[in-house]
Design an enzyme around this catalytic site. Structure first.
Site, PDB file in Angstrom:
ATOM      1  N   CYS A  61       8.013  28.806  -9.334  1.00 27.81           N
ATOM      2  CA  CYS A  61       7.296  28.887 -10.706  1.00 27.81           C
ATOM      3  C   CYS A  61       6.376  28.370 -10.102  1.00 27.81           C
ATOM      4  CB  CYS A  61       7.117  27.432 -11.620  1.00 27.81           C
ATOM      5  SG  CYS A  61       6.418  25.976 -10.476  1.00 27.81           S
ATOM      6  N   CYS A  87       9.170  20.375  -5.650  1.00 31.97           N
ATOM      7  CA  CYS A  87       7.768  21.725  -6.605  1.00 31.97           C
ATOM      8  C   CYS A  87       7.198  19.891  -7.288  1.00 31.97           C
ATOM      9  CB  CYS A  87       8.227  22.422  -7.064  1.00 31.97           C
ATOM     10  SG  CYS A  87       7.007  23.332  -8.714  1.00 31.97           S
ATOM     11  N   VAL A 107       9.548   5.289   4.042  1.00 28.21           N
ATOM     12  CA  VAL A 107      10.028   6.733   3.884  1.00 28.21           C
ATOM     13  C   VAL A 107      10.761   7.548   5.181  1.00 28.21           C
ATOM     14  CG1 VAL A 107       7.787   7.066   2.100  1.00 28.21           C
ATOM     15  CG2 VAL A 107       7.593   7.354   4.781  1.00 28.21           C
ATOM     16  N   GLY A 162       8.630  -7.006   7.359  1.00 28.80           N
ATOM     17  CA  GLY A 162       6.599  -6.407   7.593  1.00 28.80           C
ATOM     18  C   GLY A 162       6.452  -5.579   6.184  1.00 28.80           C
ATOM     19  N   SER A 217       3.551  -6.549   3.238  1.00 30.60           N
ATOM     20  CA  SER A 217       2.350  -6.894   2.731  1.00 30.60           C
ATOM     21  C   SER A 217       2.681  -7.489   1.496  1.00 30.60           C
ATOM     22  CB  SER A 217       1.154  -6.219   2.483  1.00 30.60           C
ATOM     23  OG  SER A 217       1.472  -4.999   1.978  1.00 30.60           O
ATOM     24  N   HIS A 223      10.817   3.825  -1.767  1.00 31.61           N
ATOM     25  CA  HIS A 223       9.408   5.526  -2.235  1.00 31.61           C
ATOM     26  C   HIS A 223       9.944   6.875  -1.751  1.00 31.61           C
ATOM     27  CE1 HIS A 223       6.674   1.385  -2.230  1.00 31.61           C
ATOM     28  NE2 HIS A 223       7.157   1.792  -3.889  1.00 31.61           N
ATOM     29  N   GLN A 266      11.323   0.463   1.788  1.00 32.83           N
ATOM     30  CA  GLN A 266      10.089   0.821   1.386  1.00 32.83           C
ATOM     31  C   GLN A 266       9.181   2.113   2.559  1.00 32.83           C
ATOM     32  OE1 GLN A 266       7.296  -2.444  -0.359  1.00 32.83           O
ATOM     33  NE2 GLN A 266       8.120  -3.191   1.037  1.00 32.83           N
TER      34      GLN A 266
END
Ligand code: BJW
Ligand code: ZN
Length: 254
Positions: free
Chosen positions: A157, A132, A108, A194, A196, A124, A106
């Site tokens: 954009c 963008c 990053v 590790g 929750s 994640h 999970q």
């Protein structure tokens, strides 16, 4: 280490050695000993100082893009100076000791990769990648972006650029989630390290594994939302427990 923990480590090593397929799911606790703050730890977690559930959402980004950008730049700097800890290294080595291992995270950060784990399934996303928020075009971070008071804007954009992470209310990357789900359904042993166990759908993966007949092992410094549904709980820091598990698996092979 007390006698009970030693006994559980020996049992866990035995089921890992016999397993045809092993899955590991890591959460923020796996990077805690590298100095990367967890989310929900009462004193040190990111959510003790910020309304992170708000910051990690589309609504929070739209309300105050500068605040969210600054929060991520601060956290990116924290990840960049961090080094993999013995738990990351033990998981990378464990892949060479068991029949097949799928590593799902999970987190990053890229600490598993830097410890030598290839093909990590990042549920994640990645804090060091950017796109963008409007058109999805990839963006490459420039040095001046790190200290800017607003996010950079997209060259295509003019929309704001954001980190390529999954915020609350957003879908997880389809191919990654499908691969993680399938691995959970097919494994014999599922190691959950590790986390929750509060955030879904990641928290469902050990339950999926359990419902498909896998033995589920939790490693955590404290009991979690998952503890009552698992087969083995090893209470302690993953940077200590995982190297002990690895050593026991290796000793069974020699
Ligand atoms: C140690 C240690 C050491 C410390 N050794 N251990 C079903 C029911 C209810 C709600 C939902 C549901 N399905 C979906 C939802 C909504 C929502 C959700 O789960 N909400 C909950 C809060 C209830 N989920 C979503 O929105 C997800 N999207 C989704 O489901 O899309 C479909 C959909 C869309 C719209 C509506 C409905 C469905 C997306 C979730 C995205 C999560 N994103 C974050 C932020 C990422 C970007 C960033 O980094 O900023 O991901 S939130 C944050 O939590 C981050 C983490 O990956 C994630 C999990 O946290 P983790 O890893 O468990 O960390 P902590 O801090 O909570 O725990 C650390 C643990 O380590 C503790 O247990 C310590 O004890 C332990 N520890 N030191 C071992 N040394
Ligand atoms: Zn754009």
């Amino acid at each position: 280490m007390n006698e009970k923990t030693q006994r559980v480590i020996a049992e866990v090593a035995a089921i890992l050695s016999d397993a045809r397929r092993v899955v590991v799911l890591t959460g923020a606790g796996a990077s805690a000993e590298s100095g990367v703050a967890t989310f929900r730890d009462a004193q040190t977690g990111l959510w003790s100082r910020f309304d992170a559930q708000r910051l990690a959402s589309q609504a929070g980004f739209r309300d105050d893009p500068g605040l969210v950008w600054g929060w991520y730049m601060h956290r990116l700097a924290m990840v960049e100076v961090a080094e993999p800890n013995p738990g990351h290294h033990a998981l990378a080595a464990l892949a060479g000791e068991v029949a097949a291992l799928t590593l799902i995270t999970q987190n990053v950060d890229d600490l598993h990769e830097r410890a030598g784990s290839p093909h990590v399934l990042h549920l994640h996303g990645h804090i060091a990648r950017f796109h963008c928020n409007e058109c999805g075009a990839a963006y490459y971070l420039q040095p001046e972006d790190r200290v800017a008071s607003l996010p950079p804007v997209c060259h295509l954009c003019n929309g704001y650029v954001r980190p390529s992470v999954v915020w609350f209310g957003e879908m997880l990357p389809d191919r990654v989630l499908t691969a993680a789900w399938r691995a959970a359904e097919q494994c014999d042993v599922f190691l959950v390290v590790g986390t929750s166990g509060i955030v879904y759908p990641a928290a469902q993966l050990p339950i999926v594994a359990h419902n498909h007949g896998a033995q589920v092992v939790e490693i955590n410094t404290e009991p979690s939302m998952l503890s009552e549904s698992v087969d083995y709980v090893l209470l302690g820091p993953s940077g200590q427990i995982l190297p002990d598990v690895l050593a026991e698996v290796r000793s069974r092979r020699s």
